[in-house]
Design an enzyme around this catalytic site. Structure first.
Site, short mmCIF file in Angstrom:
data_model
loop_
_atom_site.label_atom_id
_atom_site.label_comp_id
_atom_site.label_asym_id
_atom_site.label_seq_id
_atom_site.Cartn_x
_atom_site.Cartn_y
_atom_site.Cartn_z
N CYS A 83 1.89 8.52 4.64
CA CYS A 83 2.17 9.73 5.42
C CYS A 83 2.61 10.91 4.56
O CYS A 83 2.86 11.97 5.08
CB CYS A 83 3.23 9.42 6.47
SG CYS A 83 4.68 8.65 5.78
C1 LIG Z 1 3.78 3.87 5.27
S1 LIG Z 1 3.39 2.49 4.28
C2 LIG Z 1 2.99 1.27 5.50
C3 LIG Z 1 4.14 0.43 5.94
C4 LIG Z 1 3.80 -0.67 6.90
N1 LIG Z 1 3.10 -0.22 8.06
C5 LIG Z 1 5.04 -1.44 7.36
O1 LIG Z 1 5.36 -1.41 8.54
O2 LIG Z 1 5.71 -2.08 6.52
C6 LIG Z 1 1.85 2.91 3.59
C7 LIG Z 1 1.25 1.86 2.66
O3 LIG Z 1 -0.04 2.28 2.26
C8 LIG Z 1 -0.29 1.77 0.97
N2 LIG Z 1 -1.41 2.54 0.38
C9 LIG Z 1 -1.40 3.81 -0.09
N3 LIG Z 1 -2.62 4.17 -0.51
C10 LIG Z 1 -3.43 3.10 -0.30
C11 LIG Z 1 -4.82 2.86 -0.54
N4 LIG Z 1 -5.59 3.80 -1.09
N5 LIG Z 1 -5.33 1.65 -0.21
C12 LIG Z 1 -4.53 0.70 0.34
N6 LIG Z 1 -3.21 0.88 0.59
C13 LIG Z 1 -2.68 2.06 0.28
C14 LIG Z 1 1.04 1.91 0.25
O4 LIG Z 1 1.14 0.98 -0.82
C15 LIG Z 1 2.03 1.62 1.38
O5 LIG Z 1 2.47 0.29 1.34
#
Ligand SMILES: C[S@@+](CC[C@H](N)C(=O)[O-])C[C@H]1O[C@@H](n2cnc3c(N)ncnc32)[C@H](O)[C@@H]1O
Length: 356
Positions: A83
């Site tokens: 986000c």
């Molecule tokens: C806001 S967090 C999600 C948290 C999760 N929904 C929870 O409740 O624990 C966003 C996640 O997206 C992952 N992320 C960021 N860019 C990404 C990408 N290009 N491909 C896969 N994952 C990604 C980050 O590592 C992070 O863990």
């Protein structure tokens, strides 16, 4: 209910969102993320679930996800794309490539044809850049045969002891109707405060603690009892060694206060919005973020431990966080509060069972 419903979690992080689904009885088949340590935490805390390390920008990752589901029917896709690109506190860059990551959710949905999709994000996603992302999500849902209902949820309304506002888009296959969000269970004045959430944990004042510690007090609130849930050994509850300067400054901030409550000339090194914030014992905490510098315990002159942040995010005490302390704080701060995930999952069951 005649069968176990399945879900996959995209951008799973440590799996706060999907842990709530697991608690509601779903089998979370997969968690997908590009942070290895978060996936380790995910696998540790989800039964029979696999963590897949993939970059969701890449088309090849979509194929890898489909392969990993092994032809199993997936009932729900849940997703919390990063986000930062939408955050009102970050630098706003319309072309931040993280802003387009939500498209991958629909690329996976196109192939798996789930009955429901839930996308979570910061409220900023609704308004920034003329609401482009919101319109795109609604358009894609419609095109793919889903109704879509976006709503802002306030975590304290659902028993989470933390001020946290997030938008949830719930998409349902058109024949399943339009999702109605669950009614709040608490209202202002009834919200769970920090003391009822973390007041039973060792204070870490004369002793910084170690990776495994014993509880040294009885749980004294229903929330604490729910978080302990029979757990015996406390993990991820390690204190932080602060400098005399930090201890001196924070000792001058009253409960619920921040840098604005400091005398002239004290704590000037940090003056921004949330600097030197001390939680209030009787109120929910501020939004838990991924750092661990600006928020302090309501009573002790130190930052909350990972476990205290996890409690404020409604992770039960037997949910373990792996990695170093910075990585653990990040996993906790990134998560959807499991309790909120569970409330949504339970509400969703009412629509999905309709078909079975
Ligand atoms: C806001 S967090 C999600 C948290 C999760 N929904 C929870 O409740 O624990 C966003 C996640 O997206 C992952 N992320 C960021 N860019 C990404 C990408 N290009 N491909 C896969 N994952 C990604 C980050 O590592 C992070 O863990």
């Amino acid at each position: 209910m005649s069968k176990i419903l399945t879900a996959i979690d995209l951008f799973s992080g440590c799996g706060g969102f999907s842990y709530g689904f697991q608690q509601a009885g779903f089998h979370v088949v997969l968690g997908v993320d590009n942070t290895e340590v978060a996936l380790k935490t995910f696998e540790k805390n989800h039964k029979n679930s696999k963590g897949l390390n993939l970059d969701l920008h890449k088309e090849s990752s979509i194929d890898a996800i489909i392969d990993a589901t092994g032809g199993k029917q997936i009932d729900v896709i849940i997703a919390g794309p990063p986000c930062q690109g939408f955050s009102l506190t970050g630098t706003r860059n319309e072309n931040d490539e993280r802003n387009s990551l939500f498209y991958s959710v629909f690329r996976v949905a196109e192939r798996l044809n789930p009955k429901a999709i839930i996308i979570e994000n910061v409220p900023g996603l609704l308004k920034l850049y003329g609401g482009k992302a919101k319109k795109e999500i609604i358009r894609l849902c419609d095109e793919m045969g889903y109704t879509c209902n976006p709503q802002l949820l306030y975590a304290p309304d659902y028993g989470v002891p933390q001020i946290r506002k997030r938008v949830f888009f719930v998409a349902l296959k058109k024949d399943l109707g339009i999702f109605e969000f669950p009614e709040p269970i608490l209202k202002e004045g009834e919200y769970i405060g920090c003391e009822d959430a973390i007041g039973d944990l060792p204070d870490l004042v004369s002793d910084l603690g170690k990776e495994e510690v014993a509880y040294d007090k009885k749980a004294f609130s229903d929330y604490q009892k729910m978080m302990r849930n029979g757990n015996k050994v406390l993990k991820n509850h390690v204190g932080t060694q602060h400098t005399d300067h930090v201890i001196n400054v924070i000792s001058q901030v009253p409960e619920g206060g921040n840098h604005k409550d400091l005398p002239m000339g004290v704590g000037d090194s940090r003056k921004f919005n949330e600097a030197w914030t001390r939680y209030h014992s009787k109120k929910p905490s501020k939004t838990i973020d991924t750092g661990h510098r600006n928020h302090f315990h309501y009573k002790w002159n130190r930052v909350p431990s990972v476990r205290e942040n996890a409690r404020l995010q409604s992770f039960p005490d037997d949910f373990l966080f792996l990695g170093n302390k910075t990585e653990q704080y990040r996993q906790v701060g990134n998560a959807v509060p499991p309790l909120l995930g569970k409330v949504l999952a339970e509400q969703l069951l009412k629509y999905l069972n309709y078909e079975i």
